[in-house]
Design a protein around this motif. Structure first.
Motif, short mmCIF file in Angstrom:
data_model
loop_
_atom_site.label_atom_id
_atom_site.label_comp_id
_atom_site.label_asym_id
_atom_site.label_seq_id
_atom_site.Cartn_x
_atom_site.Cartn_y
_atom_site.Cartn_z
N ALA A 83 29.55 -44.42 -1.62
CA ALA A 83 29.79 -43.05 -1.15
C ALA A 83 30.12 -42.11 -2.29
O ALA A 83 29.82 -40.91 -2.23
CB ALA A 83 30.91 -43.04 -0.11
N ASP A 84 30.75 -42.63 -3.36
CA ASP A 84 31.06 -41.79 -4.52
C ASP A 84 29.79 -41.34 -5.23
O ASP A 84 29.82 -40.37 -6.00
CB ASP A 84 31.93 -42.57 -5.52
N LEU A 85 28.70 -42.02 -4.99
CA LEU A 85 27.45 -41.74 -5.68
C LEU A 85 26.49 -40.92 -4.82
O LEU A 85 25.96 -39.91 -5.26
CB LEU A 85 26.80 -43.07 -6.10
N VAL A 86 26.25 -41.39 -3.59
CA VAL A 86 25.22 -40.75 -2.76
C VAL A 86 25.80 -39.76 -1.75
O VAL A 86 25.08 -38.90 -1.23
CB VAL A 86 24.39 -41.82 -2.01
N GLY A 87 27.10 -39.89 -1.44
CA GLY A 87 27.70 -39.01 -0.44
C GLY A 87 28.12 -39.78 0.79
O GLY A 87 27.91 -40.99 0.90
N THR A 88 28.72 -39.09 1.74
CA THR A 88 29.22 -39.75 2.94
C THR A 88 29.32 -38.74 4.09
O THR A 88 29.08 -37.55 3.90
CB THR A 88 30.60 -40.38 2.67
N ARG A 89 29.68 -39.25 5.26
CA ARG A 89 29.91 -38.40 6.43
C ARG A 89 31.41 -38.12 6.54
O ARG A 89 32.24 -39.02 6.40
CB ARG A 89 29.43 -39.10 7.70
N SER A 99 30.15 -33.94 9.38
CA SER A 99 29.26 -33.23 8.46
C SER A 99 28.95 -34.14 7.28
O SER A 99 29.72 -35.05 6.97
CB SER A 99 29.90 -31.93 7.97
N THR A 100 27.83 -33.89 6.62
CA THR A 100 27.40 -34.72 5.49
C THR A 100 27.80 -34.07 4.19
O THR A 100 27.47 -32.91 3.94
CB THR A 100 25.88 -34.94 5.52
N SER A 101 28.51 -34.82 3.37
CA SER A 101 28.87 -34.36 2.02
C SER A 101 28.00 -35.12 1.03
O SER A 101 28.13 -36.35 0.89
CB SER A 101 30.36 -34.62 1.75
N LEU A 102 27.09 -34.40 0.36
CA LEU A 102 26.15 -35.05 -0.55
C LEU A 102 26.83 -35.37 -1.88
O LEU A 102 27.66 -34.60 -2.37
CB LEU A 102 24.94 -34.15 -0.78
N GLN A 134 15.22 -40.52 -2.69
CA GLN A 134 15.91 -40.13 -1.47
C GLN A 134 17.08 -41.07 -1.24
O GLN A 134 17.14 -42.16 -1.82
CB GLN A 134 14.98 -40.19 -0.25
N VAL A 135 18.04 -40.63 -0.42
CA VAL A 135 19.15 -41.50 -0.02
C VAL A 135 19.27 -41.42 1.50
O VAL A 135 18.87 -40.44 2.13
CB VAL A 135 20.48 -41.09 -0.68
N THR A 136 19.84 -42.48 2.07
CA THR A 136 20.03 -42.54 3.51
C THR A 136 21.53 -42.59 3.79
O THR A 136 22.22 -43.50 3.33
CB THR A 136 19.35 -43.78 4.10
N ILE A 137 22.04 -41.59 4.53
CA ILE A 137 23.44 -41.52 4.89
C ILE A 137 23.54 -41.45 6.41
O ILE A 137 23.02 -40.53 7.03
CB ILE A 137 24.13 -40.28 4.26
N ALA A 138 24.16 -42.47 7.00
CA ALA A 138 24.34 -42.54 8.46
C ALA A 138 23.00 -42.39 9.19
O ALA A 138 22.90 -41.68 10.20
CB ALA A 138 25.34 -41.49 8.93
N GLY A 139 21.98 -43.02 8.66
CA GLY A 139 20.66 -43.00 9.31
C GLY A 139 19.83 -41.78 9.01
O GLY A 139 18.66 -41.72 9.43
N GLU A 140 20.37 -40.81 8.29
CA GLU A 140 19.63 -39.60 7.94
C GLU A 140 19.14 -39.68 6.49
O GLU A 140 19.89 -40.08 5.60
CB GLU A 140 20.51 -38.35 8.11
N THR A 141 17.90 -39.27 6.27
CA THR A 141 17.30 -39.32 4.94
C THR A 141 17.42 -37.95 4.27
O THR A 141 17.10 -36.93 4.88
CB THR A 141 15.83 -39.74 5.02
N HIS A 142 17.86 -37.96 3.03
CA HIS A 142 18.01 -36.72 2.26
C HIS A 142 17.26 -36.88 0.95
O HIS A 142 17.47 -37.85 0.21
CB HIS A 142 19.49 -36.44 1.97
N ARG A 143 16.37 -35.92 0.65
CA ARG A 143 15.60 -35.96 -0.58
C ARG A 143 16.40 -35.35 -1.73
O ARG A 143 17.13 -34.37 -1.54
CB ARG A 143 14.30 -35.16 -0.43
N VAL A 144 16.27 -35.94 -2.92
CA VAL A 144 16.92 -35.37 -4.10
C VAL A 144 16.03 -34.26 -4.66
O VAL A 144 14.84 -34.20 -4.36
CB VAL A 144 17.18 -36.46 -5.17
N PRO A 145 16.58 -33.37 -5.51
CA PRO A 145 15.76 -32.28 -6.06
C PRO A 145 14.63 -32.81 -6.95
O PRO A 145 14.66 -33.93 -7.44
CB PRO A 145 16.77 -31.48 -6.90
N THR A 146 13.63 -31.98 -7.12
CA THR A 146 12.50 -32.28 -8.01
C THR A 146 12.50 -31.27 -9.15
O THR A 146 12.64 -30.07 -8.90
CB THR A 146 11.17 -32.18 -7.24
#
Length: 339
Positions: A83-89, A99-102, A134-146
């Motif tokens: 969670a320290d790396l990808v984020g958490t709920r 809420s999602t904290s990236l 991308q990372v998956t947090i609580a079943g939701e996929t979030h793309r990293v910037p390009t």
């Protein structure tokens, strides 16, 4: 994205300006800086090994300024959690909603400092973002910037409290670059600059323009003979006896994966583009072989007992697997235009 396509010479000039701006701050380390630019253009990740104080963090931070991109640094420690790396709920008691904290991986340039100090769970979290962007947090996929580049560092002189990186993760890195101490002349300039007035770095490209340059890099022509050369080099690390290296069989437990062949070709494309060409030459591939292969070879206990290094074995492979003849420039240019 409506960024116009540039000529090969214009791309080379743009990247040389990036190189120049970084060199205004970072002294020496030309090989390392060139490999960072290759990784940026080829959309690869970099593993850097060197003692502390060799401007690894400064290089990536300065590079982020030249592309006007975001930069995050994560100090890997044994108590780090995914969670320290990808984020958490996060649960909000007032609203009763999550809420999602990236996390810090949502950046253009990520510096993973002393990556081998984090446990396996953190390594597996980084594995997904390096491969899938991308990372998956609580079943939701979030793309990293390009664009997105991970540069991880390792300290070769302090192994207490470290975890060996999983082979699957090491293989995700396009190159492993070794950084040495500067010369006395370079160190004098380093001291002079650090103790003097700070240097303002100019922005050369935007993240959107860099993403367009990455797409243009994929259009660089690679002759099939050069692809075959890359494949033969990698195959020689798996079955060295087929290439007249029977004595090397006992020194290698495992050779490089097919990802090494892919990274050799992609890296050679980027290097050719940096050198102002729209086609790859044999030396573009040869120059990258040590950096692409050294972290993918698993040496046997026998090799370790004899104090053999991956670089020494790679030199033997390159001596036995000759590059193809250098094509005439006119032929290479015509083939690049047709492709």
């Amino acid at each position: 994205m409506n960024t116009p396509s540039l000529t090969q010479s214009a791309v080379a000039e743009r990247m040389q300006r990036v190189f120049y701006e970084v060199k205004r701050v970072v002294v020496g380390q030309d090989h390392f800086l060139e490999r960072v630019l290759v990784a940026m253009l080829a959309q690869g990740h970099l593993l850097v090994e060197g003692v502390p104080g060799l401007a690894k963090t400064l290089t990536v931070k300065t590079l982020a300024r030249t592309i006007n991109g975001s930069f995050k640094r994560v100090q890997f420690t044994p108590d780090l959690v995914p969670a320290d790396l990808v984020g958490t709920r996060i649960y909000n008691q007032k609203t009763g909603e999550f809420s999602t904290s990236l996390g810090p991986v949502f950046t253009h340039l990520l510096l993973a400092d002393e990556i081998n100090r984090a446990p396996a769970k953190v390594q597996s979290a980084l594995l997904e973002v390096m491969q899938e962007y991308q990372v998956t947090i609580a079943g939701e996929t979030h793309r990293v910037p390009t664009p997105f580049l991970v540069m991880a560092t390792q300290n070769p002189i302090e192994t207490e409290g470290t975890y060996p990186l999983p082979e699957a993760q090491v293989d995700r890195f396009m190159m492993k670059v070794l950084i040495g101490y500067p010369s006395e002349e370079e160190e004098f300039v380093i001291v002079e600059r650090v103790t003097g007035a700070p240097v303002e770095v100019a922005q050369v490209v935007t993240p959107e323009e860099l993403a367009a340059l990455q797409q243009q890099c994929r259009q660089v022509y690679v002759d099939p003979t050069l692809m075959q050369y890359a494949v033969r080099l990698v195959a020689a690390t798996r079955t060295p006896e087929r290439f007249g290296l029977k004595e090397m069989r006992r020194h290698l437990s495992y050779g490089a994966s097919p990802r090494a062949s892919i990274h050799l070709v992609e890296g050679a494309r980027a290097l050719a583009l940096l050198r102002g060409r729209g086609y790859v030459l044999p030396e573009d591939v040869s120059d990258l072989v040590p950096d692409v292969l050294r972290h993918r070879l698993i040496l046997s206990y026998e090799a370790l007992a004899e104090n053999l290094s991956p670089d020494l074995l790679i030199q033997r492979v390159m001596a036995k697997v000759p590059p193809p003849p250098k094509p005439l420039q006119t032929h290479a240019t015509e083939a690049a235009a047709e492709s």
